[in-house]
Scaffold this motif. Structure first.
Motif, short mmCIF file in Angstrom:
data_model
loop_
_atom_site.label_atom_id
_atom_site.label_comp_id
_atom_site.label_asym_id
_atom_site.label_seq_id
_atom_site.Cartn_x
_atom_site.Cartn_y
_atom_site.Cartn_z
N VAL A 40 -5.22 -10.93 -1.87
CA VAL A 40 -5.05 -11.49 -0.52
C VAL A 40 -4.27 -12.80 -0.66
O VAL A 40 -4.64 -13.65 -1.46
CB VAL A 40 -6.41 -11.76 0.15
N TYR A 41 -3.21 -12.96 0.14
CA TYR A 41 -2.43 -14.19 0.13
C TYR A 41 -2.74 -14.99 1.38
O TYR A 41 -2.84 -14.42 2.48
CB TYR A 41 -0.93 -13.89 0.09
N GLY A 42 -2.84 -16.31 1.23
CA GLY A 42 -3.15 -17.08 2.41
C GLY A 42 -2.86 -18.56 2.29
O GLY A 42 -2.32 -19.03 1.29
N VAL A 81 3.35 -17.82 14.74
CA VAL A 81 3.31 -17.17 13.43
C VAL A 81 2.34 -15.99 13.46
O VAL A 81 2.65 -14.90 12.95
CB VAL A 81 2.92 -18.16 12.32
N ILE A 82 1.17 -16.18 14.04
CA ILE A 82 0.20 -15.09 14.13
C ILE A 82 0.79 -13.91 14.89
O ILE A 82 0.70 -12.75 14.46
CB ILE A 82 -1.10 -15.57 14.79
N GLU A 83 1.42 -14.21 16.00
CA GLU A 83 2.04 -13.15 16.80
C GLU A 83 3.13 -12.42 16.02
O GLU A 83 3.21 -11.19 16.03
CB GLU A 83 2.62 -13.77 18.07
N ARG A 84 3.95 -13.20 15.33
CA ARG A 84 5.07 -12.60 14.61
C ARG A 84 4.61 -11.77 13.41
O ARG A 84 5.09 -10.65 13.18
CB ARG A 84 6.03 -13.71 14.15
N VAL A 85 3.68 -12.31 12.65
CA VAL A 85 3.20 -11.60 11.46
C VAL A 85 2.47 -10.32 11.85
O VAL A 85 2.70 -9.25 11.27
CB VAL A 85 2.29 -12.52 10.62
N ARG A 86 1.60 -10.42 12.83
CA ARG A 86 0.87 -9.23 13.26
C ARG A 86 1.79 -8.22 13.92
O ARG A 86 1.55 -7.01 13.85
CB ARG A 86 -0.26 -9.62 14.20
N VAL A 124 1.57 -7.12 7.36
CA VAL A 124 0.46 -7.90 6.81
C VAL A 124 -0.76 -7.73 7.70
O VAL A 124 -0.69 -7.89 8.92
CB VAL A 124 0.82 -9.40 6.72
N GLU A 125 -1.87 -7.41 7.08
CA GLU A 125 -3.16 -7.39 7.78
C GLU A 125 -3.68 -8.83 7.79
O GLU A 125 -4.37 -9.26 6.86
CB GLU A 125 -4.14 -6.46 7.05
N THR A 146 2.56 -0.33 -1.80
CA THR A 146 3.21 0.22 -0.61
C THR A 146 2.38 -0.01 0.64
O THR A 146 2.91 -0.01 1.74
CB THR A 146 3.45 1.74 -0.80
N GLN A 147 1.06 -0.20 0.50
CA GLN A 147 0.26 -0.43 1.68
C GLN A 147 0.48 -1.85 2.19
O GLN A 147 1.02 -2.69 1.50
CB GLN A 147 -1.23 -0.19 1.41
N SER A 148 0.05 -2.10 3.42
CA SER A 148 0.26 -3.41 4.01
C SER A 148 -0.47 -4.47 3.21
O SER A 148 -1.55 -4.25 2.67
CB SER A 148 -0.22 -3.42 5.46
N ARG A 149 0.13 -5.64 3.14
CA ARG A 149 -0.48 -6.75 2.44
C ARG A 149 -1.61 -7.33 3.27
O ARG A 149 -1.69 -7.12 4.47
CB ARG A 149 0.57 -7.82 2.14
N LYS A 150 -2.45 -8.12 2.63
CA LYS A 150 -3.58 -8.76 3.30
C LYS A 150 -3.32 -10.25 3.33
O LYS A 150 -3.00 -10.85 2.30
CB LYS A 150 -4.89 -8.45 2.59
N GLY A 151 -3.47 -10.86 4.51
CA GLY A 151 -3.24 -12.28 4.66
C GLY A 151 -4.47 -12.99 5.20
O GLY A 151 -5.26 -12.40 5.95
N LEU A 152 -4.61 -14.27 4.85
CA LEU A 152 -5.75 -15.06 5.31
C LEU A 152 -5.26 -16.45 5.74
O LEU A 152 -4.63 -17.16 4.96
CB LEU A 152 -6.79 -15.21 4.19
N LEU A 153 -5.56 -16.80 6.97
CA LEU A 153 -5.27 -18.13 7.50
C LEU A 153 -6.60 -18.83 7.77
O LEU A 153 -7.41 -18.36 8.55
CB LEU A 153 -4.47 -18.02 8.81
N ILE A 154 -6.82 -19.96 7.07
CA ILE A 154 -8.04 -20.75 7.27
C ILE A 154 -7.68 -22.04 8.00
O ILE A 154 -6.88 -22.84 7.51
CB ILE A 154 -8.72 -21.08 5.93
#
Length: 388
Positions: A163-165, A190-195, A200-201, A14-22
């Motif tokens: 963490v998904y990325g 994408v960064i603007e929209r996701v945040r 997603v964190e 239920t908590q926010s997911r964690k995302g990683l963009l490299i």
């Protein structure tokens, strides 16, 4: 294990997911770094925006999939990569699973994980199509299709990733969409929209190389398989142009990522990874996601000798006209210093600075220094403010 794990699916949390963009420039160490992340509790797809058309197969072409090669589709793919474990690209399932037909099945069945073979059965006849939200056709649940062609193992057979990325080379030509997707536009939107959703964190990590001279050497020799890779030494005819261009390239990714994701985004260099990969992952997990630091680390799963051994000797072993190059670079203290520096493992604070208007500039006539060796990651603004 470094991060906390759970037997239940992360999709049910239920908590926010964690995302990683490299976003990376130094490909060799970053590929190894992502591979090691995936053996931990991360699911990061590798080079996930490059060369989609080469994976299509089934006697079809890019023309048959025009709706995949648009800005909207590319943005959707990046965004969904933070929402669930995704494969390397939309065609990975059909491409990989086509290998287990006929005689190829015997070889694949001997080397591939049973989870991967099962997923091929489940995905049979299904296409992962834009907007890539269908879990039955797009989700790489066990991490069997996320790294490379013919990937035999599945990274998450026994537990869900935390963490998904997505990771890709920022400087490469990725697939060109029908309406000409622009990478800066895609990433910033994408960064603007996701945040903006708050679901997603999302954290952003830039990866480059701080030793400009060794970065240029690596680029000069090229990838394994290329003719230049087998050269004994490089001759650099115009070192001022080459080495200053490479330094500016490093500044460019710092500028781009800061513009798109903020100065609190992080940067990790090739040298940080090869100096101690485990500690690089340990510190990244703590700094970016507030996971506790782990005092006892497991050994990396496999060692990429190309990452650690690539051009590890002093730079004069790789530059044919080293005396001429050094003479021409005397007016550029940082690069001149690197032309004599023996170790490939030290991270340099390059002479960049943040201007009042938010731009990142390089003072080519300023010196640089070495960042303390036990530090493997920092925010972009911390790097720019680092005092030698």
């Amino acid at each position: 294990m470094m991060l906390s794990t759970t037997n239940s699916s992360n999709l049910e949390k239920t908590q926010s997911r964690k995302g990683l963009l490299i976003l990376k420039q130094a490909r060799t160490a970053s590929t190894y770094f992502v591979e090691q992340l995936n053996t931990k509790d991360f699911h990061v797809s590798q080079e996930s925006l490059l060369g989609w058309e080469s994976w299509i197969g089934n006697n079809k072409t890019k023309e048959d999939y025009k709706d995949y090669f648009t800005t909207d589709a590319t943005m959707a793919w990046v965004e969904e990569s933070f929402n669930r474990p995704m494969p390397k690209n939309p065609f990975a399932f059909t491409h990989e699973c086509s290998l287990i037909s006929g005689m190829k099945f015997v070889k694949a069945s001997r080397s591939w994980s049973q989870k991967k073979l099962n997923m091929c059965e489940q995905r049979a006849g299904k296409e992962c199509a834009p907007p890539f939200k269908d879990e039955d056709s797009c989700m790489d649940t066990y991490g069997c299709f996320q790294m490379s062609r013919g990937q035999a193992e599945c990274y998450h057979e026994d537990k869900a990733a935390d963490v998904y990325g997505i990771s890709f080379n920022y400087n490469s030509d990725f697939h060109q969409g029908a309406d000409g997707p622009d990478l800066d536009h895609i990433i910033s939107k994408v960064i603007e929209r996701v945040r903006g959703t708050g679901d997603v964190e999302l954290k952003v990590l830039a990866q480059s190389r701080s030793n400009v001279v060794r970065f240029a050497i690596s680029k000069g020799f090229g990838d394994p398989g290329k003719a230049s890779h087998d050269l004994k030494k490089l001759k650099i005819d115009r070192p001022e142009r080459l080495l200053l261009t490479v330094m500016q390239k490093v500044a460019d990714i710092v500028q781009h990522v800061r513009n798109q994701a903020g100065g609190d985004s992080h940067i990790m260099f090739y040298e940080d990874v090869v100096r101690d990969t485990n500690q690089a992952i340990n510190q990244m997990s703590h700094e970016m996601y507030n996971y506790p630091m782990v005092s006892e680390m497991f050994a990396p799963k496999g060692v990429d000798r190309n990452t650690y051994d690539q051009h590890a000797n002093p730079v004069e072993d790789y530059i044919e006209n080293i005396d001429e190059v050094r003479e021409k670079m005397k007016d550029y203290p940082c690069i001149y210093r690197q032309l004599f520096h023996k170790s490939k493992y030290d991270t340099f604070k390059l002479p960049m600075r943040l201007e009042k208007d938010g731009s990142v500039t390089v003072d080519y006539h300023a010196d640089c220094c070495i960042i303390k060796s036990d530090e493997h990651i920092r925010t972009i603004d911390e790097y720019l403010a680092y005092s030698c």
